[in-house]
Design an enzyme around this catalytic site. Structure first.
Site, PDB file in Angstrom:
ATOM      1  N   CYS A   1       0.829  -1.200   0.000  1.00 16.62           N
ATOM      2  CA  CYS A   1       0.000   0.000   0.000  1.00 16.62           C
ATOM      3  C   CYS A   1       0.863   1.251   0.000  1.00 16.62           C
ATOM      4  O   CYS A   1       2.087   1.179  -0.028  1.00 16.62           O
ATOM      5  CB  CYS A   1      -0.918  -0.005   1.224  1.00 16.62           C
ATOM      6  SG  CYS A   1      -1.887  -1.510   1.391  1.00 16.62           S
TER       7      CYS A   1
ATOM      8  N   SER B   1       5.538   1.037 -17.360  1.00 21.20           N
ATOM      9  CA  SER B   1       6.462   0.378 -16.447  1.00 21.20           C
ATOM     10  C   SER B   1       7.784  -0.001 -17.102  1.00 21.20           C
ATOM     11  O   SER B   1       8.818  -0.041 -16.435  1.00 21.20           O
ATOM     12  CB  SER B   1       5.802  -0.858 -15.836  1.00 21.20           C
ATOM     13  OG  SER B   1       5.401  -1.763 -16.851  1.00 21.20           O
TER      14      SER B   1
ATOM     15  N   ASP C   1      10.072  -5.048 -20.989  1.00 18.30           N
ATOM     16  CA  ASP C   1       9.250  -4.782 -19.807  1.00 18.30           C
ATOM     17  C   ASP C   1      10.091  -5.035 -18.565  1.00 18.30           C
ATOM     18  O   ASP C   1      11.164  -5.643 -18.632  1.00 18.30           O
ATOM     19  CB  ASP C   1       7.996  -5.649 -19.799  1.00 18.30           C
ATOM     20  CG  ASP C   1       6.860  -5.011 -18.993  1.00 18.30           C
ATOM     21  OD1 ASP C   1       7.071  -3.922 -18.427  1.00 18.30           O
ATOM     22  OD2 ASP C   1       5.768  -5.599 -18.923  1.00 18.30           O
ATOM     23  N   ASP C   2       9.560  -4.575 -17.426  1.00 22.70           N
ATOM     24  CA  ASP C   2      10.314  -4.693 -16.180  1.00 22.70           C
ATOM     25  C   ASP C   2      10.291  -6.099 -15.604  1.00 22.70           C
ATOM     26  O   ASP C   2      11.245  -6.551 -14.985  1.00 22.70           O
ATOM     27  CB  ASP C   2       9.797  -3.702 -15.138  1.00 22.70           C
ATOM     28  CG  ASP C   2       8.292  -3.788 -14.962  1.00 22.70           C
ATOM     29  OD1 ASP C   2       7.776  -4.898 -14.831  1.00 22.70           O
ATOM     30  OD2 ASP C   2       7.624  -2.737 -14.932  1.00 22.70           O
TER      31      ASP C   2
ATOM     32  N   CYS D   1       5.901 -14.274  -2.667  1.00 24.81           N
ATOM     33  CA  CYS D   1       6.427 -13.289  -1.719  1.00 24.81           C
ATOM     34  C   CYS D   1       5.573 -13.302  -0.461  1.00 24.81           C
ATOM     35  O   CYS D   1       4.349 -13.265  -0.536  1.00 24.81           O
ATOM     36  CB  CYS D   1       6.419 -11.896  -2.337  1.00 24.81           C
ATOM     37  SG  CYS D   1       6.949 -10.611  -1.176  1.00 24.81           S
TER      38      CYS D   1
ATOM     39  N   CYS E   1      16.512  -8.138  -0.619  1.00 28.69           N
ATOM     40  CA  CYS E   1      15.797  -9.409  -0.596  1.00 28.69           C
ATOM     41  C   CYS E   1      15.495  -9.813  -2.042  1.00 28.69           C
ATOM     42  O   CYS E   1      14.878  -9.044  -2.787  1.00 28.69           O
ATOM     43  CB  CYS E   1      14.497  -9.291   0.195  1.00 28.69           C
ATOM     44  SG  CYS E   1      13.484 -10.787   0.154  1.00 28.69           S
TER      45      CYS E   1
ATOM     46  N   CYS F   1      11.789 -13.562  -4.315  1.00 28.09           N
ATOM     47  CA  CYS F   1      10.887 -13.851  -5.434  1.00 28.09           C
ATOM     48  C   CYS F   1      11.639 -14.336  -6.667  1.00 28.09           C
ATOM     49  O   CYS F   1      11.029 -14.932  -7.568  1.00 28.09           O
ATOM     50  CB  CYS F   1      10.036 -12.630  -5.764  1.00 28.09           C
ATOM     51  SG  CYS F   1      10.978 -11.166  -6.233  1.00 28.09           S
TER      52      CYS F   1
END
Length: 455
Positions: free
Chosen positions: A6, A297, A359-360, A396, A447, A450
């Site tokens: 969020c 993105s 793309d990312d 995740c 981290c 993922c």
């Protein structure tokens, strides 16, 4: 329990001079990319707290009529994006609770890792939960361990309780009738920034949210992992609750979630994405006529790929700026439909061209499949996919919408299978090894769960 990623924003007017509701609304608008399911504000006038929240994007929740009616000289705001799909009003934040005759409010970005265990423990003691959000654990923790009315609780004691009992990840805002607290977990998974100007004090998930007001003479910095900030009586006080753990900054913030004009984890997001695009070009070259970004993105990464490969960047896909981010739409079918609403191919640019589509990231692959189809329908000769991050192969647990492992296209399929499924001529990613080599010693602070197999 519900997992969330969020956006948080807080504002404090020094010397109680102005109503901050408008500034919080502006801050939430700047963070709208972090959540589009609900928005809310909790405000204090020094004696009481008023909360207003609703489902939908910020402008839909806070109409002009509503904005005129909510008042306070300090407060907190929240835009929400749930991960497990519980999109309803009751989970909207800030979460405001009444204890011993006083309200206090909480806004949370992240996920409480030990949330299910804690909830079971509290329910065994007779606690009742009104939401499905793990954020609700925090008021239960506080009222069960601190004495007196909420406005009398010592900020350092609040921080110690949360640090000792709540598993990361979290960046938190807490509002009491007499102060604001901002707290970032000791690993620093989620970003959180502080801004102090002559007339006000602000906290936001990303520093780009401060740019709607002049920041020439402002002091802006990241709140450190394990640091608690108390804003009270027009002053900022810092407490280091826990600074002993290694950092575990979420690298996916750089890849996707943060705004390009933000600075997080001591790096500019746009420049980081451009470097990742260049890294992808160096590791995965291919002969082509043009580089086309998946807007918005993939733009920064495509720019980096173009510069490193000397293949021209072209806007072969135009984005409808009034359509939200498909990745954070909780409904899978709506996400599929949103692709064509969001992106429009420019036939004159892509026809008869060998295209490198940049793309990312790829998570489920649903969006990319439809984009490749649109390019081919408009005459693309070849479509080579280049992804400026490693393969997402693991779920995740710390508050990013990476679903079950079965839904992750890279966790269940080989490169050739993905290529065939997406109808691409080739597909390549930045390898995790190359990424870590690029980050050098700083790789220890991130981290990468993922991007790594296993649980």
């Amino acid at each position: 329990m519900l997992m969330e990623n969020c956006g948080l924003f807080a504002a404090y007017s020094k010397e109680n001079k102005y109503n901050v509701s408008g500034r919080i609304i502006e801050g939430l608008l700047a963070l709208q990319h972090r959540g589009q399911e609900s928005a809310g504000i909790a405000l204090s006038d020094g004696s009481k707290i008023t909360t207003y929240k609703g489902k939908g994007v910020v402008n839909r929740v806070f109409t002009k009529d509503v904005a005129r009616k909510i008042n306070g000289y300090f407060g907190i705001g929240h835009v929400r994006y749930s991960i497990n799909g519980f999109s309803n009003y009751i989970n909207a934040q800030p979460l405001s609770v009444k204890y011993k005759g006083e309200f206090f409010s909480i806004a949370h970005n992240g996920q409480i890792e030990n949330g299910n265990k804690l909830k079971e423990e509290y329910e065994e003691k007779g606690s009742i939960f009104m939401t499905t959000s793990d954020t609700e654990l925090i008021p239960h923790l506080l009222v069960n361990n601190l004495k007196g009315v909420p406005s009398s609780w010592e900020s350092s004691n609040i921080g110690k309780l949360i640090d000792q009992n709540i598993g990361p990840s979290y960046s938190l805002l807490l509002l009491f009738k007499n102060k604001i607290i901002a707290f970032r977990d000791s690993y620093g998974y989620r970003p959180l920034a502080l801004c102090e100007t002559k007339n006000g004090i602000y906290v936001a998930s990303e520093d780009s949210a401060f740019k709607f007001f002049p920041t020439k003479d402002a002091t802006i910095r990241e709140i450190n992992p394990g640091e608690l900030i108390e804003i009270k009586d027009g002053k900022v006080k810092s407490y280091f609750i826990n600074s002993s753990n290694k950092h575990k900054y979420c690298f996916f913030e750089h890849v996707y979630f943060a705004r390009p004009d933000s600075n997080i984890f001591d790096e500019n997001v746009h420049l980081m994405r451009e470097k990742l695009g260049a890294l992808c070009a160096q590791e995965n070259p291919v002969e082509a006529d043009i580089v086309v970004p998946v807007m918005d993105s993939g733009f920064s990464a495509a720019l980096g790929y173009s510069k490193a490969s000397n293949i021209p960047l072209e806007m072969g896909l135009m984005r409808n700026k009034y359509v939200g981010r498909t990745f954070i739409d909780p409904d899978v079918e709506e996400r599929k439909m949103g692709v064509r609403r969001k992106l429009s191919p420019v036939k004159e640019v892509i026809e008869n061209k060998r295209i490198i589509l940049v793309d990312d990231s790829i998570v489920r692959g649903t969006t990319m499949k439809h984009i490749v189809k649109m390019l081919r329908e408009n005459g693309a000769k070849q479509v080579h996919l280049r992804i400026a991050s490693p393969k997402v192969v693991n779920t995740c647990h710390w508050g990013v919408d990476i679903p079950t492992q079965e839904e992750l296209i890279c966790a269940t399929k080989s490169i050739d299978e993905i290529k065939d499924l997406l109808n691409a001529d080739s597909i390549e990613f930045v390898s995790l090894e190359k990424l870590k080599e690029f980050l050098n010693s700083k790789k220890q602070e991130y981290c990468f769960k993922c991007f790594q197999g296993g649980n």
